[in-house]
Design an enzyme around this catalytic site. Structure first.
Site, short mmCIF file in Angstrom:
data_model
loop_
_atom_site.label_atom_id
_atom_site.label_comp_id
_atom_site.label_asym_id
_atom_site.label_seq_id
_atom_site.Cartn_x
_atom_site.Cartn_y
_atom_site.Cartn_z
N GLN A 1 -4.65 -5.56 6.22
CA GLN A 1 -5.65 -6.39 5.53
C GLN A 1 -5.72 -7.81 6.08
O GLN A 1 -6.73 -8.49 5.89
CB GLN A 1 -5.32 -6.46 4.03
N LYS B 1 -10.62 -1.62 10.20
CA LYS B 1 -10.74 -2.70 9.22
C LYS B 1 -11.10 -4.02 9.88
O LYS B 1 -11.14 -5.06 9.23
CB LYS B 1 -9.45 -2.84 8.42
N CYS C 1 -4.92 2.75 -3.81
CA CYS C 1 -3.71 3.20 -3.09
C CYS C 1 -2.55 2.24 -3.28
O CYS C 1 -1.78 1.98 -2.36
CB CYS C 1 -3.99 3.38 -1.60
N HIS D 1 0.87 -1.17 0.00
CA HIS D 1 0.00 0.00 0.00
C HIS D 1 0.91 1.23 0.00
O HIS D 1 2.04 1.17 0.49
CB HIS D 1 -0.83 -0.06 1.29
N ASP E 1 2.94 -5.55 7.40
CA ASP E 1 1.75 -4.69 7.36
C ASP E 1 0.53 -5.62 7.43
O ASP E 1 0.21 -6.31 6.46
CB ASP E 1 1.76 -3.85 6.08
#
Lengths: 138, 414
Positions: free
Chosen positions: B209, B232, B371, B129, B206
């Site tokens: 997600q 999220k 993004c 991202h 990261d």
């Protein structure tokens, strides 16, 4: 919350624009062109280039080229029709509202940038950044 | 014995926990398929914050009164709940920030400027991202590090052979997105961790997600940094966290400075507060911390493993169907593990137009570059629609998406 207000575009009403999208008026590029400008919306990748030639202060020839969604491209098709044969000075006063009215179908807030890209490009082709109305976004 | 799969009746019950799922858009039942952007919130999360505001609201730390005590306790407890959820050794390894983006900026700024020099290299994946790319590019411009990218192969998976070549003894940090927000690809982070560790590089994951869908244990994984956002994973906006190994956080200088992050201030200088508060300058989002803790409780109650299993079934079902729809071009989902997240286009139709069409039938999907422009450029896609599912989505909703896509294709491509 306004449940019944269309948030975007009613697909049934998109018919009118679809016609312009599939069979765009004034498509192409003038070479040489007295004035031309190209710009896009980075968030959605819409791109429009408008080129025009004038005679006695009147739009004599105008063409657009571009890629993107139905709203941005049909707006360019409609706008080039609108201004052909018009005095250059009169283009200065074409408002965002007038542009949207000419699209016939109501444009929701999420698609305004698409609908107004052609008008911005046209005004920048003629006057640079002076009258493109971009400040209204701020 | 508890089922490892969520049943349809359980899903129906779960859906009742989410008030927004009752909403009608243009007289149509909302079908929310934009979960990779943000998820919806269950009533328990919404109410936990309003109850806190009604009963215990006060600024945390330093006050003697009871409200501040309760607020402080709730705020610190939220750190503990996050720590336990991801298998951190201590709540001191959990720094609350606004979101995963801020956590990544914190790492690049604080770790980067203290520990990296111009001869060092940071390796990322092309799937990152923007939030795990831009801070490193800014650092590169500031101190002259090199930033290298592991590309994806034709099948949408990372090129691990290339990774082996790119990761060298000059690599000081390997930063990877665990699950791609564009392709849904779940990367092999164990393999990437081993590559990082083989050259003594720090390993950053990261999890924005992945954490909402996949069980994570940062201690077992052995990553040095892990970041995620509450919103999220059925939590509120405005709060996310950075996990980092304690010894790293001890060494790293503060990112933002000011109130609450100091031990002592004189006109000559300051010393820092203990972890994690050294990194939490200013009044933090303590109301949202309460909501975040409640969100984690909600997910734990269902069990992340069961959420993952349900979504895997959903992913297979959707994938099989998409393969039969010849007017759809979809990206990735060829090899390896994937989230129930799909980027695709109706051939010959701009995704904004398709998204408008879907919206008028109450279906919320995203359209754009998500993004992740470097990945989109690499895949030679300009824009795409993205439908991202969560555990409250159903097969019926997927069916409705398919039939509306067919309508859209008929409409635009006649």
């Amino acid at each position: 919350m306004e449940e019944n207000k269309p948030l975007d575009i009613d697909p049934l009403m998109m018919e009118f624009l679809l016609d312009h999208y599939k069979h765009p008026h004034n498509y192409g590029e003038l070479e040489p062109a007295e004035m031309s400008y190209e710009d896009g919306n980075p968030s959605c990748g819409d791109q429009i280039k408008i080129s025009l030639n004038t005679k006695n202060g009147i739009v004599d020839e105008i063409k657009f080229k571009g890629k993107g969604c139905i709203v941005s491209q049909s707006a360019a098709s409609i706008l080039t029709d609108m201004v052909k044969g018009k005095k250059i000075e009169d283009i200065k006063t074409i408002s965002r509202e007038e542009m949207l009215e000419n699209l016939i179908i109501p444009i929701g807030p999420m698609r305004l940038k698409c609908a107004l890209l052609a008008l911005k490009v046209l005004k920048r082709a003629i006057w640079g950044k002076q009258f493109d109305g971009d400040d209204e976004d701020e | 014995m508890e089922q490892l799969q969520l049943s349809q009746s359980e899903i129906e019950k779960i859906r009742e926990d989410f008030p927004i799922l009752n909403r009608k858009i243009n007289d149509k039942q909302l079908i929310y398929l934009d979960n990779a952007a943000t998820t919806q919130k269950p009533l328990s999360v919404i109410e936990s914050m309003s109850e806190f505001l009604k009963k215990s609201n006060a600024n945390i730390h330093r006050a003697i009164h009871i409200l501040s005590y309760e607020a402080t306790l709730a705020y610190e407890n939220a750190h503990k709940i996050v720590a336990k959820f991801i298998g951190a050794k201590s709540f001191r390894e959990i720094v609350f920030v606004r979101n995963a983006t801020e956590a990544l900026n914190l790492i690049a700024h604080s770790f980067g400027e203290r520990f990296l020099t111009s001869s060092d290299e940071v390796v990322l994946t092309i799937m990152e991202h923007h939030s795990n790319i831009v801070p490193w590019l800014i650092l590169r411009d500031k101190i002259g590090i090199k930033v290298k990218f592991i590309k994806t192969k034709e099948d949408g998976t990372l090129d691990y052979d290339e990774a082996e070549k790119l990761i060298t003894k000059r690599t000081k940090l390997l930063g990877v997105i665990q699950a791609s927000n564009v392709l849904g690809t779940v990367n092999n982070i164990l393999r990437l961790r081993d590559l990082a560790k083989s050259v003594n590089a720090k390993f950053l994951v990261d999890g924005a997600q992945s954490l909402p869908h996949i069980p994570i244990n940062v201690s077992d994984l052995g990553c040095d940094f892990f970041v995620a956002s509450a919103h999220k994973m059925v939590g509120p906006t405005g709060i996310g966290f950075l996990y980092a190994k304690r010894e790293l956080l001890e060494e790293m200088p503060p990112f933002l400075t000011g109130g609450d992050m100091i031990r002592e201030v004189t006109v000559d200088g300051a010393t820092w507060n203990e972890l994690p508060f050294k990194f939490e300058a200013g009044t933090p989002a303590f109301t949202e911390a309460v909501g975040f803790a409640e969100a984690i409780k909600y997910l734990q109650n269902i069990k992340i493993e069961r959420i993952l299993n349900y979504e895997k079934t959903l992913e297979k079902y959707i994938l099989e169907k998409l393969k039969t729809m010849s007017f759809i071009e979809f990206y990735g989902h060829q090899k390896g593990e994937h989230l129930a997240l799909f980027s695709f286009n109706i051939k010959g139709v701009h995704p904004h137009d398709a998204a408008s069409f879907l919206n008028s039938f109450g279906i919320a999907v995203r359209s754009g570059n998500h993004c992740a422009q470097p990945l989109m450029n690499h895949l030679k896609i300009e824009n795409a629609l993205r439908a991202s599912f969560y555990f409250y989505n159903t097969n019926n909703e997927a069916e409705k998406l398919f039939s509306t896509l067919e309508e859209a294709n008929k409409f635009f491509n006649r």
